[in-house]
Enzyme design. Structure first.
Site, short mmCIF file in Angstrom:
data_model
loop_
_atom_site.label_atom_id
_atom_site.label_comp_id
_atom_site.label_asym_id
_atom_site.label_seq_id
_atom_site.Cartn_x
_atom_site.Cartn_y
_atom_site.Cartn_z
N VAL A 49 -4.38 -16.46 10.64
CA VAL A 49 -5.52 -16.65 11.55
C VAL A 49 -5.32 -17.89 12.41
O VAL A 49 -5.50 -17.86 13.63
CB VAL A 49 -6.84 -16.76 10.74
CG1 VAL A 49 -8.00 -17.14 11.66
CG2 VAL A 49 -7.13 -15.46 10.02
N VAL A 57 -21.65 -2.85 11.52
CA VAL A 57 -20.78 -1.75 11.11
C VAL A 57 -19.34 -2.06 11.54
O VAL A 57 -19.11 -2.53 12.66
CB VAL A 57 -21.25 -0.42 11.73
CG1 VAL A 57 -20.20 0.68 11.55
CG2 VAL A 57 -22.58 0.01 11.10
N GLY A 58 -18.40 -1.82 10.64
CA GLY A 58 -17.00 -2.08 10.96
C GLY A 58 -16.47 -3.32 10.26
O GLY A 58 -15.27 -3.51 10.16
N GLY A 59 -17.39 -4.15 9.79
CA GLY A 59 -17.00 -5.31 8.99
C GLY A 59 -16.16 -6.33 9.73
O GLY A 59 -16.18 -6.42 10.95
N HIS A 108 16.50 2.47 24.87
CA HIS A 108 16.92 1.21 25.48
C HIS A 108 15.74 0.52 26.14
O HIS A 108 14.77 1.14 26.54
CB HIS A 108 18.00 1.50 26.52
CG HIS A 108 18.72 0.26 26.98
ND1 HIS A 108 19.13 -0.73 26.14
CD2 HIS A 108 19.09 -0.15 28.22
CE1 HIS A 108 19.73 -1.69 26.83
NE2 HIS A 108 19.71 -1.36 28.10
N ARG A 146 -10.12 -17.31 2.40
CA ARG A 146 -11.29 -16.43 2.32
C ARG A 146 -11.85 -16.46 0.90
O ARG A 146 -11.13 -16.79 -0.04
CB ARG A 146 -10.87 -14.99 2.65
CG ARG A 146 -9.94 -14.81 3.81
CD ARG A 146 -10.59 -14.86 5.15
NE ARG A 146 -11.70 -13.92 5.27
CZ ARG A 146 -12.45 -13.85 6.37
NH1 ARG A 146 -12.21 -14.63 7.41
NH2 ARG A 146 -13.46 -12.99 6.42
N ALA A 181 -9.63 -22.41 9.12
CA ALA A 181 -8.99 -21.14 8.76
C ALA A 181 -8.11 -21.39 7.55
O ALA A 181 -6.89 -21.26 7.60
CB ALA A 181 -8.17 -20.62 9.94
N GLU A 237 -24.86 -1.21 4.77
CA GLU A 237 -24.24 -2.30 5.55
C GLU A 237 -25.30 -3.34 5.90
O GLU A 237 -26.29 -3.04 6.53
CB GLU A 237 -23.60 -1.74 6.82
CG GLU A 237 -23.00 -2.79 7.74
CD GLU A 237 -21.98 -3.70 7.06
OE1 GLU A 237 -20.95 -3.19 6.62
OE2 GLU A 237 -22.24 -4.94 6.95
N CYS A 254 -12.86 -6.83 10.24
CA CYS A 254 -11.75 -6.45 11.13
C CYS A 254 -12.27 -6.11 12.53
O CYS A 254 -11.80 -6.62 13.53
CB CYS A 254 -11.02 -5.26 10.52
SG CYS A 254 -9.89 -4.43 11.64
#
Lengths: 457, 457
Positions: A175, A36-38, A432, A259, A256, A32, A40
């Protein structure tokens, strides 16, 4: 260093494969370069949903006549803390499985060799299998190049040090509309510019129209069929010229517009990994690239750039790498969710797509404002649209435009999958005061015995 | 007046039947003594969930360091407006179907005759079929009799004219814990007293413990195995003595210890409608009472006193009355939902019930704090518990303790129904940043291939 497998990228296209492989006894390295986690965890889902939940809460208090006071810096610090904790969670997952996390920039030096560079130091990984989870980068525009502080992407947008007064968002995709909704709910003056005919151009016009009305109600200026022709700086602010001739002064510009896959400069071509015209990695159904033993998953293989799609691809790649029974990711089962108060969640086909394919369909569209769970949130235009085949039997698409749609779509998936019949749905006591009970009402409506819906005959 | 059918009660056990019958061409009267919509619309689900959503929003703003200012009277006026609108919705439904709404107290004067009294005036309905949707009334206690302003039930609780400083809630069932959560989130000092060993006595202790911890964190004093022995008034306040000897001074006392069916004084016995020992109407599977042509639905027939159960019963009664294919309400498929921030939603059996039945089962309990959707809301103890049969094949119960559980349970229903296999759930791309995706994680865990869960081996 010798490993059984190397995973390039620790985002949601990468870490699930690493965990899966390690759990089956393989010695696994994850390379990496950044966090970490990129995307998202660090810049996408997690921070924007944290911002979103705060914005919705504040807006709701105001809706009922209350006032909200908060420090923007505390909000951003809290968002950072949620992200840090999510990131730490993934680090813990990798650690708990004995996955070796190697920090640095990975480059493929052969089908079984990965070079890692970190602050000038180089190390080399030998491995039997490689999984590429390279992700994407936000794209900017010739007229609006990222400058790291004022012209920014989703990566900076949830973390502005100070509350901006005026923001221009270029791009009315997921986005763009999510940020427009959140900012405007917090009192930021937002202009949203979409070059196509309507925002959310990938979906149907009726959905986009309702969302546009919602954003307008939140105070967003939505300009469709418009673009930015020029951007200049003027004493701390940015001045943007639009195709209409209008000149806008803003504090921040969020671009935005799409990508780009992070597939260049990492040695893919040299090793023979085939890329599509747009630079996405071409993979087989089993997520294998054109090079045997090299697999890919997540955003860098294209398709819907969504975390839940990346996760399943990651697992499918890992299984293929192990020679296990491959499973195919069903791309038509990947829901899209848009977190905008009046949320949008879709699975399957749009009307636009069906028409383009020449498929005849039946359209069932019911308002859901009669549900008290919707009434409380106050979204008069909320609706559910289901597209059935011509005979009214198979569900081809589900589109929910309602608060909590992101959760509710999961209740609709079995209907879409054909695992739950309309008749069964009509007899199921969905609880409900939820939005999920719309499923029973919809089913009753399709069966011709609606209780809460008034059919004009 | 002559009708084909008379429905006594316009609550959710009544109006669906009326609509269904009218839609099939019957001339239908609905007799309503109080407010159209009954308990759920006017005093139960709707106002408490409106209060709840505001309370959660305010609490969330504070969690992130913000402050909320609002006028209690505006909050209550808004709750009233939501209720008014919901009520108007039902009135419109009835009107749109040509159902005649007769206001007044209905008394059964024969199997095909209903007398209606309204401000001294009497009218008489002759009809072929009667559907009884009589509902329940809140029960009070000998030591704490309702006085209409200070010692109250759920009917007054969402509508206090002024914000109380200190509230004693007697009864830790669903109504009690929901009100305790909402009030305490708005800064009211709440003491919750439950006579049984733990709050939510109908569910498993692990669920109750987590909910108690959550309530405590919100500032609720939870006293279990405790009751009130004496209540007296003292200069505008109420003084309650507890079994522990403790003496509490509070502004309001909410008694939420149970319900009583509204089945006396309406002529049921005279006509021969059989009641259970506790006064609930005894019905067949087709919702017919012991008197041919008289049907009953909703709270007054007992079982779980839930709106979604009442609605299906109402429709089943209507179908029976028409001689249509009867459908049986599957009571084990009726989810319970508790709206408490850290929400609780359950379907099927509890461990307690399975043990009592001597059924062996496998318990799968996974924490869900790893989900960012949970992390953002901040509920560290959130979990999902699934009870499987001994062979690990059939799902006997699902219990979700997490934010948004009330929506999420609907995504779990097909698993519970056996319409979605664990393997399919593991391959389904439930959308990211929702709580529904816990279903995929749970399925992976059951299959022995968890990504996000760390299995201690």
């Amino acid at each position: 260093m010798k490993f059984d497998a190397a995973v390039m990228g620790s985002g949601i296209g990468g870490y699930p494969a690493a965990v899966y492989l390690a759990d089956r006894g393989l010695r696994v390295a994850v390379v990496e370069e950044h966090l970490v986690g990129g995307e998202c965890t660090n810049y996408g889902c997690v921070p924007t949903k944290a911002l979103y939940h705060f914005a919705e809460s504040a807006k709701f208090v105001e809706k009922v006549g209350g006032e909200v006071a908060y420090r923007w810096s505390s909000l951003v610090e809290w968002i950072r803390s949620v992200v840090r904790e999510s990131r730490a969670g993934i680090e813990y997952l990798l650690e708990s499985r004995g996955v070796v996390l190697i920090r640095g920039r990975g480059v493929l030096a052969g089908p079984r060799r990965v070079l890692v560079e970190s602050s000038g130091e180089r190390s080399e990984i030998e491995c039997d299998k490689v999984i590429l989870a390279l992700g994407t980068d936000p794209a900017d525009l010739p007229v609006a190049r990222f400058d790291g502080h004022g012209i920014v992407s989703n990566r900076e947008a949830p973390y502005f040090e100070e509350k901006p007064s005026r923001v221009l968002i270029i791009g009315g995709g997921v986005v763009g509309v999510e940020l427009a909704n959140a900012y405007s709910s917090l009192g930021v003056e937002v202009t949203l510019v979409e070059v196509m005919e309507h925002i959310l151009p990938f979906t149907d016009r009726d959905i986009a129209s309702v969302l546009r009305a919602h954003l307008s109600q939140r105070g967003v200026r939505v300009l469709e069929g418009a673009s930015v022709t020029e951007v200049s700086r003027s004493s701390g602010a940015y001045v943007a010229k639009l195709t209409s001739g209008e000149v806008l002064e803003v504090d921040k510009i969020v671009v935005a517009v799409g990508r780009r896959p992070r597939t260049s400069g990492v040695g893919l071509e040299a090793v023979g990994v085939r890329l599509s015209e747009k630079g996405y990695i071409v993979v087989s159904e089993g997520m294998e690239t054109s090079v045997k033993g090299i697999y890919a998953a997540g955003d860098a293989v294209g398709g819907p750039l969504l975390a839940h799609k990346a996760l399943l691809e990651s697992l499918a790649a890992a299984r293929s790498a192990l020679g296990e029974e491959a499973f195919r990711v069903d791309y038509k089962l990947v829901p899209t969710t848009i977190f905008t108060g009046l949320e949008v969640a879709s699975v399957g086909y749009t009307e636009k797509e069906l028409s383009a394919l020449g498929v005849k369909y039946t359209r069932v569209r019911v308002p859901v404002y009669f549900l008290s769970a919707v009434k409380i949130k106050g979204h008069k235009n909320a609706f559910v649209k289901v597209l059935l085949d011509e005979r009214g039997e198979r569900v081809l698409g589900v589109h929910i435009v309602a608060p909590n749609a992101s959760e509710v779509i999961s209740a609709y998936l079995p209907l879409y999958l054909g695992r739950l019949s309309v008749k069964e749905a009509a007899r199921t006591p969905y609880p409900h005061l939820t939005v999920s009970e719309s499923l029973r009402d919809l089913a009753e409506y399709i069966l011709g015995e609606p209780v809460h819906l008034v059919v004009k005959r």
